[in-house]
Design an enzyme around this catalytic site. Structure first.
Site, PDB file in Angstrom:
ATOM      1  N   ASP A  12      -3.854-129.456 -96.551  1.00 21.64           N
ATOM      2  CA  ASP A  12      -2.663-129.421 -97.398  1.00 21.64           C
ATOM      3  C   ASP A  12      -2.812-128.208 -98.304  1.00 21.64           C
ATOM      4  O   ASP A  12      -3.894-127.625 -98.421  1.00 21.64           O
ATOM      5  CB  ASP A  12      -2.562-130.713 -98.213  1.00 21.64           C
ATOM      6  N   SER A  13      -1.727-127.862 -98.966  1.00 21.42           N
ATOM      7  CA  SER A  13      -1.789-126.749 -99.908  1.00 21.42           C
ATOM      8  C   SER A  13      -2.578-127.106-101.158  1.00 21.42           C
ATOM      9  O   SER A  13      -2.972-126.221-101.913  1.00 21.42           O
ATOM     10  CB  SER A  13      -0.372-126.313-100.299  1.00 21.42           C
ATOM     11  N   CYS A  68       0.966-131.687 -95.197  1.00 23.78           N
ATOM     12  CA  CYS A  68       1.777-130.881 -96.115  1.00 23.78           C
ATOM     13  C   CYS A  68       3.197-130.887 -95.572  1.00 23.78           C
ATOM     14  O   CYS A  68       3.435-130.493 -94.427  1.00 23.78           O
ATOM     15  CB  CYS A  68       1.240-129.454 -96.189  1.00 23.78           C
ATOM     16  N   GLU A 124      -1.043-136.272-110.403  1.00 21.98           N
ATOM     17  CA  GLU A 124      -2.282-135.526-110.587  1.00 21.98           C
ATOM     18  C   GLU A 124      -2.929-135.813-111.940  1.00 21.98           C
ATOM     19  O   GLU A 124      -4.157-135.734-112.069  1.00 21.98           O
ATOM     20  CB  GLU A 124      -2.026-134.034-110.407  1.00 21.98           C
ATOM     21  N   CYS A 179       6.744-137.037 -99.967  1.00 20.73           N
ATOM     22  CA  CYS A 179       5.767-136.135-100.582  1.00 20.73           C
ATOM     23  C   CYS A 179       4.451-136.896-100.642  1.00 20.73           C
ATOM     24  O   CYS A 179       4.433-138.078-101.001  1.00 20.73           O
ATOM     25  CB  CYS A 179       6.200-135.712-101.985  1.00 20.73           C
ATOM     26  N   HIS A 216       2.107-136.847-102.674  1.00 24.47           N
ATOM     27  CA  HIS A 216       1.716-137.327-104.005  1.00 24.47           C
ATOM     28  C   HIS A 216       2.360-138.681-104.330  1.00 24.47           C
ATOM     29  O   HIS A 216       1.820-139.458-105.117  1.00 24.47           O
ATOM     30  CB  HIS A 216       2.145-136.340-105.091  1.00 24.47           C
TER      31      HIS A 216
END
Length: 268
Positions: free
Chosen positions: A11-12, A74, A153, A185, A187
């Site tokens: 992933d980025s 991603c 995060e 996403c 996250h």
């Protein structure tokens, strides 16, 4: 390729670790090498050509480590670069968009689906197109929820702040009668409980990370690559910048301690 080789996931940044967590739960016998390209994050603001160039750097680095399958955790790369990756590598390549869309289509009762994603993923139209291929008569609305990423995060995944943010993004969807919400996403699974509370019990939450892990399991079985013997698997975590910060947040995403994170340079 051999069954004992690891899975490669990239992933980025950090979000793809939710895919790693889902893979560990679905495939506890598999070894995993994860690469977060933290030196170049975010990819969503880059051109398609640049995203593909970055993705090829990560993919080739993992391929050189002897992986048997590549998971592109991603959404930006999955939307823009999968054909280039599949052409460049001699191993199966799996993205997150098609599995997530398929799971949402299968679980939606009325075809009223909301895609919750970053602005870049929403703008790409990839999830919307995939869902309409699967359910031509479906009603699909895509909603960008950019603040969910920093909340995840920072570990702000419950309480007043994330709930107020979720209310701001999602309250009109609750009133609009959606029956399924696809977390587009990587996250967002960390905020799944808050999202579900805001949307209400009538809305099914679909996690693209879990759907991707299920797709990988089927692909390994199809190709005879599932690891069924050997000692307990060890996992490797790699990033391209700030390994100490990466490790601290990675433990939050994975819900378990993380061994030392290896720092690599992908400069060609």
């Amino acid at each position: 390729m051999n069954a004992d080789a690891p899975l490669g996931v990239f992933d980025s940044g950090l979000g793809g670790l939710t895919v790693v967590r889902a893979l560990r739960e679905a495939l506890p016998g598999e070894r995993i090498v994860y690469l977060g390209d933290t030196a170049r994050v975010p990819y969503g603001t880059r051109s398609a050509e640049v995203v593909t160039r970055y993705a090829l750097l990560s993919a080739r680095h993992l391929a050189a480590r002897g992986i048997k399958l590549l998971v592109v955790a991603c959404n930006t790369v999955s939307a823009q670069s999968l054909p280039a990756l599949a052409a460049a590598l001699p191993i199966p390549v799996v993205g997150v968009i098609e599995p997530g869309a398929a799971a949402a289509a299968a679980r939606s009762k009325g075809g009223n689906i909301a895609v919750l994603a970053t602005p870049g993923t929403v703008a790409s139209g990839a999830y919307q197109a995939a869902l309409r291929r699967l359910l031509p008569l479906s009603s699909v609305v895509a909603r960008a929820c950019p603040l969910f990423v920093p909340l995840a995060e920072e570990g702000w995944i419950d309480g007043e702040v994330p709930r107020l943010v979720a209310e701001r993004y999602l309250s009109d969807l609750r009133r609009g009668g959606i029956d399924t919400a696809l977390l587009g996403c990587t996250h967002y699974p960390l905020l799944a409980r808050v999202i579900s509370e805001v949307l209400g019990p009538q809305v099914t939450i679909v996690d693209s990370a879990e759907a991707t892990a299920a797709s990988v399991a089927l692909l390994l079985e199809k190709h005879g690559l599932a690891r069924t013997t050997g000692p307990s698997p060890r996992h490797k975590t790699i990033c391209t910048d700030m390994p100490d910060r990466f490790r601290a947040i990675a433990e939050r995403f994975l819900g378990r301690p993380v061994e030392a994170v290896e720092l690599v340079d992908l400069t060609p």
